[in-house]
Design a protein around this motif. Structure first.
Motif, PDB file in Angstrom:
ATOM      1  N   VAL A  85       0.808  -1.222  -0.012  1.00 51.59           N
ATOM      2  CA  VAL A  85      -0.031  -0.058  -0.082  1.00 51.59           C
ATOM      3  C   VAL A  85       0.959   1.149   0.121  1.00 51.59           C
ATOM      4  O   VAL A  85       1.787   1.230   0.801  1.00 51.59           O
ATOM      5  N   TYR A  86       0.527   2.153  -0.717  1.00 51.11           N
ATOM      6  CA  TYR A  86       1.253   3.407  -1.009  1.00 51.11           C
ATOM      7  C   TYR A  86       0.546   4.324  -0.293  1.00 51.11           C
ATOM      8  O   TYR A  86      -0.628   4.741  -0.792  1.00 51.11           O
ATOM      9  N   VAL A  87       1.201   4.992   0.659  1.00 48.19           N
ATOM     10  CA  VAL A  87       0.775   6.362   1.096  1.00 48.19           C
ATOM     11  C   VAL A  87       1.412   7.500   0.787  1.00 48.19           C
ATOM     12  O   VAL A  87       2.693   7.629   0.869  1.00 48.19           O
ATOM     13  N   MET A  88       0.719   8.694   0.195  1.00 49.49           N
ATOM     14  CA  MET A  88       1.325   9.886  -0.131  1.00 49.49           C
ATOM     15  C   MET A  88       0.781  10.794   0.696  1.00 49.49           C
ATOM     16  O   MET A  88      -0.208  11.307   0.872  1.00 49.49           O
ATOM     17  N   PRO A  89       1.802  11.710   1.312  1.00 49.16           N
ATOM     18  CA  PRO A  89       1.740  12.585   1.991  1.00 49.16           C
ATOM     19  C   PRO A  89       1.335  13.844   1.057  1.00 49.16           C
ATOM     20  O   PRO A  89       1.623  13.832  -0.185  1.00 49.16           O
ATOM     21  N   ASP A  90       1.225  15.016   1.744  1.00 47.90           N
ATOM     22  CA  ASP A  90       0.671  16.235   0.990  1.00 47.90           C
ATOM     23  C   ASP A  90       1.782  17.309   0.755  1.00 47.90           C
ATOM     24  O   ASP A  90       1.898  18.403   0.598  1.00 47.90           O
ATOM     25  N   GLY A  91       3.412  16.806   0.641  1.00 53.11           N
ATOM     26  CA  GLY A  91       4.576  17.773   0.886  1.00 53.11           C
ATOM     27  C   GLY A  91       4.917  18.084  -0.537  1.00 53.11           C
ATOM     28  O   GLY A  91       5.866  18.906  -0.753  1.00 53.11           O
ATOM     29  N   ALA A  92       4.323  17.398  -1.365  1.00 51.92           N
ATOM     30  CA  ALA A  92       4.760  17.560  -2.809  1.00 51.92           C
ATOM     31  C   ALA A  92       3.511  17.621  -3.831  1.00 51.92           C
ATOM     32  O   ALA A  92       2.455  18.578  -3.440  1.00 51.92           O
ATOM     33  N   SER A  93       3.392  17.024  -4.751  1.00 51.70           N
ATOM     34  CA  SER A  93       1.927  16.862  -5.737  1.00 51.70           C
ATOM     35  C   SER A  93       0.788  16.671  -4.793  1.00 51.70           C
ATOM     36  O   SER A  93       0.951  15.836  -3.850  1.00 51.70           O
ATOM     37  N   LEU A  94      -0.271  17.333  -4.858  1.00 47.91           N
ATOM     38  CA  LEU A  94      -1.523  17.140  -3.926  1.00 47.91           C
ATOM     39  C   LEU A  94      -2.179  15.970  -4.799  1.00 47.91           C
ATOM     40  O   LEU A  94      -3.052  15.179  -4.336  1.00 47.91           O
ATOM     41  N   PRO A  95      -2.480  16.272  -6.267  1.00 46.55           N
ATOM     42  CA  PRO A  95      -3.353  15.056  -6.994  1.00 46.55           C
ATOM     43  C   PRO A  95      -2.585  13.756  -7.313  1.00 46.55           C
ATOM     44  O   PRO A  95      -1.434  14.040  -7.802  1.00 46.55           O
ATOM     45  N   ILE A  96      -2.796  12.802  -6.750  1.00 47.68           N
ATOM     46  CA  ILE A  96      -2.023  11.475  -7.107  1.00 47.68           C
ATOM     47  C   ILE A  96      -1.874  11.069  -8.341  1.00 47.68           C
ATOM     48  O   ILE A  96      -1.191  10.351  -9.061  1.00 47.68           O
ATOM     49  N   GLY A  97      -3.051  11.817  -9.243  1.00 44.25           N
ATOM     50  CA  GLY A  97      -3.169  11.357 -10.557  1.00 44.25           C
ATOM     51  C   GLY A  97      -2.043  11.726 -11.519  1.00 44.25           C
ATOM     52  O   GLY A  97      -1.835  11.194 -12.575  1.00 44.25           O
ATOM     53  N   LEU A 109      -5.401  -0.774   8.388  1.00 42.00           N
ATOM     54  CA  LEU A 109      -6.649  -1.242   8.967  1.00 42.00           C
ATOM     55  C   LEU A 109      -7.800  -1.567   7.685  1.00 42.00           C
ATOM     56  O   LEU A 109      -8.425  -2.518   7.872  1.00 42.00           O
ATOM     57  N   THR A 110      -7.833  -0.540   6.822  1.00 41.20           N
ATOM     58  CA  THR A 110      -8.744  -0.553   5.863  1.00 41.20           C
ATOM     59  C   THR A 110      -8.129  -1.237   4.390  1.00 41.20           C
ATOM     60  O   THR A 110      -8.907  -2.095   3.539  1.00 41.20           O
ATOM     61  N   ALA A 111      -6.954  -1.064   4.028  1.00 45.57           N
ATOM     62  CA  ALA A 111      -6.236  -1.331   2.831  1.00 45.57           C
ATOM     63  C   ALA A 111      -5.653  -2.846   3.212  1.00 45.57           C
ATOM     64  O   ALA A 111      -5.080  -3.437   2.144  1.00 45.57           O
ATOM     65  N   LYS A 112      -5.606  -2.983   4.372  1.00 48.03           N
ATOM     66  CA  LYS A 112      -5.158  -4.481   4.726  1.00 48.03           C
ATOM     67  C   LYS A 112      -3.583  -4.707   4.177  1.00 48.03           C
ATOM     68  O   LYS A 112      -2.964  -5.701   3.533  1.00 48.03           O
ATOM     69  N   ALA A 113      -2.474  -3.609   4.453  1.00 50.61           N
ATOM     70  CA  ALA A 113      -1.179  -3.692   4.017  1.00 50.61           C
ATOM     71  C   ALA A 113      -0.606  -4.579   4.655  1.00 50.61           C
ATOM     72  O   ALA A 113      -0.641  -4.597   6.149  1.00 50.61           O
ATOM     73  N   ASP A 114       0.454  -5.257   4.167  1.00 51.85           N
ATOM     74  CA  ASP A 114       1.376  -6.386   4.753  1.00 51.85           C
ATOM     75  C   ASP A 114       2.661  -5.428   4.921  1.00 51.85           C
ATOM     76  O   ASP A 114       3.527  -5.723   5.712  1.00 51.85           O
ATOM     77  N   ILE A 115       2.755  -4.590   3.926  1.00 48.00           N
ATOM     78  CA  ILE A 115       3.885  -3.631   4.021  1.00 48.00           C
ATOM     79  C   ILE A 115       3.417  -2.089   3.630  1.00 48.00           C
ATOM     80  O   ILE A 115       2.626  -2.059   2.432  1.00 48.00           O
ATOM     81  N   ILE A 116       3.900  -1.062   4.111  1.00 48.64           N
ATOM     82  CA  ILE A 116       3.464   0.169   3.538  1.00 48.64           C
ATOM     83  C   ILE A 116       4.651   1.086   2.908  1.00 48.64           C
ATOM     84  O   ILE A 116       5.679   1.097   3.505  1.00 48.64           O
TER      85      ILE A 116
END
Length: 392
Positions: free
Chosen positions: A152-164, A206-213
């Protein structure tokens, strides 16, 4: 400066989930350009659009794109970012504020998962780094080491805001390398939306059920040539969040031996500044060993890292360039960073592979701890010893 102009769509260049790229003719100047849209609204030749042309006017490194605000409507209205239960606003009080389906808000079906003050990452390894361009390398290396794991990839808001904006994320999801994404703070467009990095990390587990982040900044980081004026400073908060929520923080150092800027040669000052002074919790940091003069430079740069902040360095043989070639071909990846391919500058990619491999292997350690016990200094030291005793 905030420059708005109208333009007429000439043709659709590219389209993928969360992003559309169109060619536009600017009404005021008659110049052709490319404009990128992140909305649910799709455009076709002849549509008149309102465009934010600021970055292109300033010749910034945004790929030469204008940003689509929306279609100029003769009448009526349009919902450009539909939501189901969302009342949480991102980009608040800007002209582009939008309501998103935040995973933790009261109307969310997942709300109850986030009301437990003891909610934890439960020892989940979290790979933390500055350069978004290393995401394909990290994801590919994890898949090779643990084929069944959910990444699961978690993207903070320190750079691009749209993940698209990220071509890497779209490609990795299409290849099945990244299972899902979480956008935190004012970043938006992930499979899951969260108010801040703390609940964003918990959502990954908890929701995306990551084994590794994997938590790397989005594309478009900023630097100013000053000690503290760079986007990567946000990673201090990420490290603290992972540690206090009971995850295992693996930090990917920014390493290069081809960068012409002295402050980025060897271990970048971005990594050194962050870890020497501004992180209040320790990390595990894999460090490649090449067996040549590169090792001497890195050793001298990292002399005070452990003494000052208690970070644990995992010095291991650098992954081979053959591994990079294999990853690139196996998953159809384009491995480049800061404008250089892995053949021109293998070091950053080797550091990323090493971090991914050690993070996966750490899951075999028998560690125990409470909500934050997994990331206590003694536990990280035990993990480092485990990795050493198990063939590393």
């Amino acid at each position: 400066m905030l420059r708005l102009e109208s333009g007429i769509v000439q043709r659709v260049i590219k389209q993928k989930p969360g992003m559309q790229l169109v060619e536009v003719l600017l009404t005021s100047s008659g110049h052709l350009g490319q404009a990128i849209s992140y909305s649910a609204e799709k455009y076709a030749a002849g549509d008149e659009l309102l465009l934010n042309t600021t970055a292109v006017r300033l010749s910034l490194g945004t790929g030469g794109y204008h940003i689509v605000v929306g279609k100029i409507l003769a009448d009526g209205a349009a919902d450009l970012y539909p939501s189901s239960w969302g009342h949480i606003m991102k980009m608040r009080y800007s002209p582009w504020q939008m309501a998103v389906d935040a995973v933790e808000e009261q109307n969310s079906p997942y709300h109850s998962l986030f009301t437990d003050e003891q909610a934890s990452l439960e020892g989940t390894p979290v790979l933390i780094g500055e350069l978004h361009s290393l995401l394909p390398t990290v994801a590919g290396a994890i898949r090779e080491a643990a084929p069944s794991w959910r990444i699961v990839y978690v993207m903070p808001d320190g750079a691009s805001l749209p993940i698209g904006l990220s071509q890497q994320v779209a490609h990795l999801k299409s290849q099945g390398l990244v299972s899902s994404t979480v956008t935190t703070g004012h970043a938006w467009g992930g499979d899951w939306e969260s108010v801040n990095i703390y609940n964003g990390l918990l959502a990954a587990r908890l929701t995306a059920k990551a084994d590794i982040i994997v938590c790397l900044l989005g594309p478009g980081v900023a630097g100013t040539g000053t000690p503290l004026g760079f986007s990567g400073m946000q990673l201090a908060e990420v490290i603290h969040a992972v540690s206090l929520l009971g995850g295992i923080p693996f930090f990917i150092p920014r390493v290069s031996f081809s960068d012409t800027r002295e402050r980025h040669r060897g271990v970048s000052h971005h990594t050194l500044t962050l870890l020497r002074k501004f992180t209040l919790r320790p990390v595990l940091m894999p460090v490649p060993i090449w067996g040549d003069e590169r090792d001497d430079r890195i050793a001298s740069q990292l002399t005070e890292i452990h003494k000052q902040a208690g970070h644990i360095l995992l010095r291991r043989a650098a992954p081979s360039q053959a591994q990079l070639e294999k990853l690139e071909g196996l998953y159809d990846l384009q491995l480049s960073t800061m404008g250089r391919s892995w053949r021109e500058d293998p070091a950053p990619f080797q550091a990323a592979i090493l971090a991914a491999e050690l993070a996966v292997k750490s899951a075999g350690a028998a560690v125990s701890g409470g909500r934050s016990g997994f990331a206590e200094p003694d536990t990280l030291a035990a993990l480092a010893l485990f990795l050493t005793r198990n063939g590393e």
